[in-house]
Write an enzyme that holds these catalytic residues in place. Structure first.
Site, PDB file in Angstrom:
ATOM      1  N   ASN A  43     -12.978  -3.286   2.123  1.00 46.46           N
ATOM      2  CA  ASN A  43     -14.033  -2.289   2.179  1.00 46.46           C
ATOM      3  C   ASN A  43     -14.851  -2.362   0.896  1.00 46.46           C
ATOM      4  O   ASN A  43     -14.310  -2.612  -0.176  1.00 46.46           O
ATOM      5  CB  ASN A  43     -13.410  -0.886   2.309  1.00 46.46           C
ATOM      6  CG  ASN A  43     -12.577  -0.753   3.564  1.00 46.46           C
ATOM      7  OD1 ASN A  43     -12.984  -1.186   4.636  1.00 46.46           O
ATOM      8  ND2 ASN A  43     -11.393  -0.179   3.437  1.00 46.46           N
TER       9      ASN A  43
ATOM     10  N   HIS B 124     -10.032  -5.367  -3.456  1.00 43.02           N
ATOM     11  CA  HIS B 124      -8.715  -5.575  -2.864  1.00 43.02           C
ATOM     12  C   HIS B 124      -8.859  -6.015  -1.421  1.00 43.02           C
ATOM     13  O   HIS B 124      -9.738  -5.540  -0.698  1.00 43.02           O
ATOM     14  CB  HIS B 124      -7.839  -4.326  -2.964  1.00 43.02           C
ATOM     15  CG  HIS B 124      -8.493  -3.063  -2.490  1.00 43.02           C
ATOM     16  ND1 HIS B 124      -9.433  -2.387  -3.241  1.00 43.02           N
ATOM     17  CD2 HIS B 124      -8.345  -2.355  -1.343  1.00 43.02           C
ATOM     18  CE1 HIS B 124      -9.835  -1.318  -2.578  1.00 43.02           C
ATOM     19  NE2 HIS B 124      -9.195  -1.275  -1.414  1.00 43.02           N
ATOM     20  N   LEU B 125      -7.973  -6.915  -1.046  1.00 39.49           N
ATOM     21  CA  LEU B 125      -7.884  -7.369   0.340  1.00 39.49           C
ATOM     22  C   LEU B 125      -6.685  -6.682   0.966  1.00 39.49           C
ATOM     23  O   LEU B 125      -5.577  -6.743   0.424  1.00 39.49           O
ATOM     24  CB  LEU B 125      -7.696  -8.893   0.339  1.00 39.49           C
ATOM     25  CG  LEU B 125      -7.793  -9.619   1.670  1.00 39.49           C
ATOM     26  CD1 LEU B 125      -9.219  -9.540   2.220  1.00 39.49           C
ATOM     27  CD2 LEU B 125      -7.383 -11.088   1.491  1.00 39.49           C
ATOM     28  N   HIS B 126      -6.937  -5.989   2.094  1.00 38.79           N
ATOM     29  CA  HIS B 126      -5.819  -5.402   2.840  1.00 38.79           C
ATOM     30  C   HIS B 126      -5.280  -6.469   3.787  1.00 38.79           C
ATOM     31  O   HIS B 126      -6.054  -7.058   4.552  1.00 38.79           O
ATOM     32  CB  HIS B 126      -6.292  -4.237   3.715  1.00 38.79           C
ATOM     33  CG  HIS B 126      -6.872  -3.071   2.997  1.00 38.79           C
ATOM     34  ND1 HIS B 126      -6.199  -1.874   2.839  1.00 38.79           N
ATOM     35  CD2 HIS B 126      -8.078  -2.871   2.416  1.00 38.79           C
ATOM     36  CE1 HIS B 126      -6.970  -1.001   2.191  1.00 38.79           C
ATOM     37  NE2 HIS B 126      -8.108  -1.582   1.936  1.00 38.79           N
TER      38      HIS B 126
ATOM     39  N   ASP C 195       0.846  -1.194   0.000  1.00 38.01           N
ATOM     40  CA  ASP C 195       0.000   0.000   0.000  1.00 38.01           C
ATOM     41  C   ASP C 195       0.886   1.249   0.000  1.00 38.01           C
ATOM     42  O   ASP C 195       1.886   1.315   0.715  1.00 38.01           O
ATOM     43  CB  ASP C 195      -0.919  -0.002   1.241  1.00 38.01           C
ATOM     44  CG  ASP C 195      -2.075   0.984   1.098  1.00 38.01           C
ATOM     45  OD1 ASP C 195      -3.219   0.517   0.975  1.00 38.01           O
ATOM     46  OD2 ASP C 195      -1.821   2.201   1.099  1.00 38.01           O
ATOM     47  N   ILE C 196       0.480   2.230  -0.764  1.00 34.37           N
ATOM     48  CA  ILE C 196       1.287   3.460  -0.901  1.00 34.37           C
ATOM     49  C   ILE C 196       1.282   4.282   0.396  1.00 34.37           C
ATOM     50  O   ILE C 196       2.222   5.043   0.658  1.00 34.37           O
ATOM     51  CB  ILE C 196       0.784   4.292  -2.106  1.00 34.37           C
ATOM     52  CG1 ILE C 196       1.872   5.203  -2.655  1.00 34.37           C
ATOM     53  CG2 ILE C 196      -0.482   5.066  -1.775  1.00 34.37           C
ATOM     54  CD1 ILE C 196       1.569   5.767  -4.039  1.00 34.37           C
TER      55      ILE C 196
ATOM     56  N   GLN D 286     -15.044   2.460   0.695  1.00 28.18           N
ATOM     57  CA  GLN D 286     -14.100   1.975  -0.312  1.00 28.18           C
ATOM     58  C   GLN D 286     -13.643   3.153  -1.170  1.00 28.18           C
ATOM     59  O   GLN D 286     -14.462   3.892  -1.708  1.00 28.18           O
ATOM     60  CB  GLN D 286     -14.791   0.927  -1.191  1.00 28.18           C
ATOM     61  CG  GLN D 286     -13.909   0.350  -2.282  1.00 28.18           C
ATOM     62  CD  GLN D 286     -14.646  -0.719  -3.101  1.00 28.18           C
ATOM     63  OE1 GLN D 286     -15.876  -0.852  -2.991  1.00 28.18           O
ATOM     64  NE2 GLN D 286     -13.917  -1.464  -3.885  1.00 28.18           N
TER      65      GLN D 286
HETATM   66  P1  5GP Z   1      -9.872   1.297   0.238  1.00 24.28           P
HETATM   67  O1  5GP Z   1     -10.183   2.518   1.027  1.00 24.28           O
HETATM   68  O2  5GP Z   1     -10.450   1.368  -1.158  1.00 24.28           O
HETATM   69  O3  5GP Z   1     -10.212   0.025   0.944  1.00 24.28           O
HETATM   70  O4  5GP Z   1      -8.305   1.242   0.115  1.00 24.28           O
HETATM   71  C1  5GP Z   1      -7.569   1.804  -0.929  1.00 24.28           C
HETATM   72  C2  5GP Z   1      -6.111   1.697  -0.568  1.00 24.28           C
HETATM   73  O5  5GP Z   1      -5.345   1.899  -1.745  1.00 24.28           O
HETATM   74  C3  5GP Z   1      -5.656   2.731   0.463  1.00 24.28           C
HETATM   75  O6  5GP Z   1      -5.096   2.071   1.592  1.00 24.28           O
HETATM   76  C4  5GP Z   1      -4.619   3.553  -0.310  1.00 24.28           C
HETATM   77  O7  5GP Z   1      -3.529   3.961   0.488  1.00 24.28           O
HETATM   78  C5  5GP Z   1      -4.190   2.621  -1.424  1.00 24.28           C
HETATM   79  N1  5GP Z   1      -3.751   3.273  -2.640  1.00 24.28           N
HETATM   80  C6  5GP Z   1      -4.402   4.286  -3.290  1.00 24.28           C
HETATM   81  N2  5GP Z   1      -3.722   4.622  -4.398  1.00 24.28           N
HETATM   82  C7  5GP Z   1      -2.639   3.809  -4.452  1.00 24.28           C
HETATM   83  C8  5GP Z   1      -1.563   3.680  -5.384  1.00 24.28           C
HETATM   84  O8  5GP Z   1      -1.469   4.386  -6.380  1.00 24.28           O
HETATM   85  N3  5GP Z   1      -0.628   2.715  -5.117  1.00 24.28           N
HETATM   86  C9  5GP Z   1      -0.717   1.905  -4.021  1.00 24.28           C
HETATM   87  N4  5GP Z   1       0.248   0.999  -3.863  1.00 24.28           N
HETATM   88  N5  5GP Z   1      -1.725   2.001  -3.120  1.00 24.28           N
HETATM   89  C10 5GP Z   1      -2.667   2.945  -3.346  1.00 24.28           C
END
Ligand code: 5GP
Length: 123
Positions: free
Chosen positions: A94, A107-109, A35-36, A101
């Site tokens: 999420n 995606h699975l964290h 994750d970034i 989300q």
């Molecule tokens: P969500 O809120 O959709 O469950 O999680 C999205 C996740 O994607 C967040 O934890 C965010 O930091 C990560 N993310 C968003 N953009 C990028 C990206 O360009 N590269 C990476 N590696 N992670 C990203």
């Protein structure tokens, strides 16, 4: 919830190689990358390569091969980053507005490397 896939989302762009990522593992059907903005010392995202919006979309519509590959890859990632066997981890996903989300590609964290606290705040 409708499952219209937006192919301009950031993970679709990562899958097309338009945006770099720090890959942890890759298979024919699955990509795992850091994750970034990590929320814990270990924070890896596992995504299917197919166009699935949410967990329920993937679970309902993906092939058995994709579903198996996704989960085997997630398991291998847990081992590779040292959380299982080990001190443990949290796997969360999420979906939609209430799930908050951000990226509309399933995606699975996988989070670990510290005690993570309670699952969610009580309202
Ligand atoms: P969500 O809120 O959709 O469950 O999680 C999205 C996740 O994607 C967040 O934890 C965010 O930091 C990560 N993310 C968003 N953009 C990028 C990206 O360009 N590269 C990476 N590696 N992670 C990203």
């Amino acid at each position: 919830m409708a499952h219209d896939y937006d192919s301009t989302n950031i993970f679709a762009r990562i899958l097309r190689g338009e945006i770099p990522n720090k890959t942890v593992m890759e298979t024919d059907h699955t990509l795992a990358f850091h994750d970034i903005k990590p929320a814990a010392p270990v924070h890896v995202l596992v995504i299917p390569k197919g166009p699935y919006v949410t967990f329920d979309h993937f679970a309902a519509a993906a092939s058995a091969e994709e579903i198996t590959d996704f989960h085997r890859t997630a398991a291998a990632v847990c081992a590779l980053v040292g959380v299982a066997p080990g001190e443990g981890y949290r796997a969360i996903t999420n979906a939609g507005a209430h799930g908050m989300q951000e990226v509309p590609h399933y995606h699975l964290h996988i989070l670990g490397g510290r005690v993570l606290g309670r699952l969610i705040e009580r309202a």
